[in-house]
Write a protein that holds these residues in place. Sequence first.
Motif, PDB file in Angstrom:
ATOM      1  N   SER A   1       1.015  -1.216   0.385  1.00  0.00           N
ATOM      2  CA  SER A   1      -0.281   0.485  -0.067  1.00  0.00           C
ATOM      3  C   SER A   1       0.659   0.634   0.436  1.00  0.00           C
ATOM      4  O   SER A   1       0.504   2.816   0.998  1.00  0.00           O
ATOM      5  CB  SER A   1      -0.689   0.052   0.653  1.00  0.00           C
ATOM      6  N   PHE A   2       2.183   1.294  -0.404  1.00  0.00           N
ATOM      7  CA  PHE A   2       3.127   2.591  -0.293  1.00  0.00           C
ATOM      8  C   PHE A   2       2.211   3.540  -1.416  1.00  0.00           C
ATOM      9  O   PHE A   2       2.283   4.498  -1.063  1.00  0.00           O
ATOM     10  CB  PHE A   2       4.358   1.953  -0.969  1.00  0.00           C
ATOM     11  N   GLY A   3       1.067   3.850  -2.337  1.00  0.00           N
ATOM     12  CA  GLY A   3       1.446   4.453  -3.346  1.00  0.00           C
ATOM     13  C   GLY A   3       2.088   5.351  -3.333  1.00  0.00           C
ATOM     14  O   GLY A   3       2.670   5.941  -3.708  1.00  0.00           O
ATOM     15  N   ALA A   4       1.676   6.845  -2.802  1.00  0.00           N
ATOM     16  CA  ALA A   4       2.505   7.832  -3.501  1.00  0.00           C
ATOM     17  C   ALA A   4       3.592   7.768  -3.392  1.00  0.00           C
ATOM     18  O   ALA A   4       4.406   9.555  -3.884  1.00  0.00           O
ATOM     19  CB  ALA A   4       1.369   9.029  -3.505  1.00  0.00           C
ATOM     20  N   LYS A   5       3.836   7.116  -2.035  1.00  0.00           N
ATOM     21  CA  LYS A   5       5.094   7.322  -1.207  1.00  0.00           C
ATOM     22  C   LYS A   5       5.945   7.600  -2.759  1.00  0.00           C
ATOM     23  O   LYS A   5       7.113   7.661  -2.526  1.00  0.00           O
ATOM     24  CB  LYS A   5       5.429   6.913  -0.634  1.00  0.00           C
ATOM     25  N   SER A   6       5.819   7.010  -3.347  1.00  0.00           N
ATOM     26  CA  SER A   6       6.792   7.216  -4.398  1.00  0.00           C
ATOM     27  C   SER A   6       7.458   7.710  -4.815  1.00  0.00           C
ATOM     28  O   SER A   6       9.045   7.741  -5.695  1.00  0.00           O
ATOM     29  CB  SER A   6       6.558   5.612  -5.341  1.00  0.00           C
ATOM     30  N   ASP A   7       6.463   8.832  -4.740  1.00  0.00           N
ATOM     31  CA  ASP A   7       7.405  10.469  -5.786  1.00  0.00           C
ATOM     32  C   ASP A   7       7.900  10.892  -4.727  1.00  0.00           C
ATOM     33  O   ASP A   7       7.843  12.860  -5.124  1.00  0.00           O
ATOM     34  CB  ASP A   7       5.813  10.778  -6.072  1.00  0.00           C
ATOM     35  N   LEU A   8       8.246  10.810  -4.043  1.00  0.00           N
ATOM     36  CA  LEU A   8       8.630  11.709  -2.729  1.00  0.00           C
ATOM     37  C   LEU A   8       9.933  12.622  -2.742  1.00  0.00           C
ATOM     38  O   LEU A   8      10.987  11.485  -3.686  1.00  0.00           O
ATOM     39  CB  LEU A   8       8.160  10.561  -1.216  1.00  0.00           C
ATOM     40  N   ALA A   9       9.812  13.323  -2.501  1.00  0.00           N
ATOM     41  CA  ALA A   9      11.754  14.484  -3.288  1.00  0.00           C
ATOM     42  C   ALA A   9      12.275  13.360  -2.098  1.00  0.00           C
ATOM     43  O   ALA A   9      12.286  13.427  -0.504  1.00  0.00           O
ATOM     44  CB  ALA A   9      11.331  15.476  -3.260  1.00  0.00           C
ATOM     45  N   LEU A  10      13.808  13.663  -2.035  1.00  0.00           N
ATOM     46  CA  LEU A  10      15.275  13.367  -1.152  1.00  0.00           C
ATOM     47  C   LEU A  10      15.288  14.291  -0.416  1.00  0.00           C
ATOM     48  O   LEU A  10      15.079  14.490   1.159  1.00  0.00           O
ATOM     49  CB  LEU A  10      15.699  13.024  -2.104  1.00  0.00           C
TER      50      LEU A  10
END
Length: 194
Positions: free
Chosen positions: A18-27
């Motif tokens: 259920s990782f979802g939008a966390k894949s788009d987090l900036a560094l």
Amino acid sequence: MSKIREEVITANQGYASSFGAKSDLALPPARRFAILTCMDARLDPAKYAGLSEGDAHVVRNAGGRATDDAIRSLVISHKLLGTLEWFVVHHTNCGMELFADEVMADLLDDDLGTASFDGKTWSNPHHHGGHAAGHFIKWHTIKSQETSVAQDVRRIREHPLVPKSIPIYGYVYDVRTGRLNEVKAASEAGVAAA
Ligand SMILES: [Zn+2]
């Protein structure tokens, strides 16, 4: 596979599914701050400080001490990743209050297995022979939380690689209430220069 290892891998599968939008987090941390705190298992900075993934840097070690390595992380946190405010959070009932450097070194010299604490002194259940290397390590133990937080904030404040513009706040987390209590002397030492 060990039971713990299996539990961790299973938990991770659930998390990743259920990782979802966390894949788009900036560094760089979105909320531009960092926390230096103890590794104590009862402390969960994400919960006690309201963090989500991507929000802030959390630097942890035994005691939450401002060691050279903790300062290395904080300098990277600001210089390369843009954090602008730092917290130092020690806590009540910290394990680092329960021993002195010589005690730790002597225990390790005698045996490497886990020692036990009877509320007053530490002892080794076995005596298989350890190593003297512990005598050469500074363990950064704590005598008083308020003093240690103030010392650490001051050390970070005075470090030549830490800009004066970064405010450094000092707190003691109470393990009985979950509350962060400010250490005035620490926050005063950590005040940013205009
Ligand atoms: Zn601790």
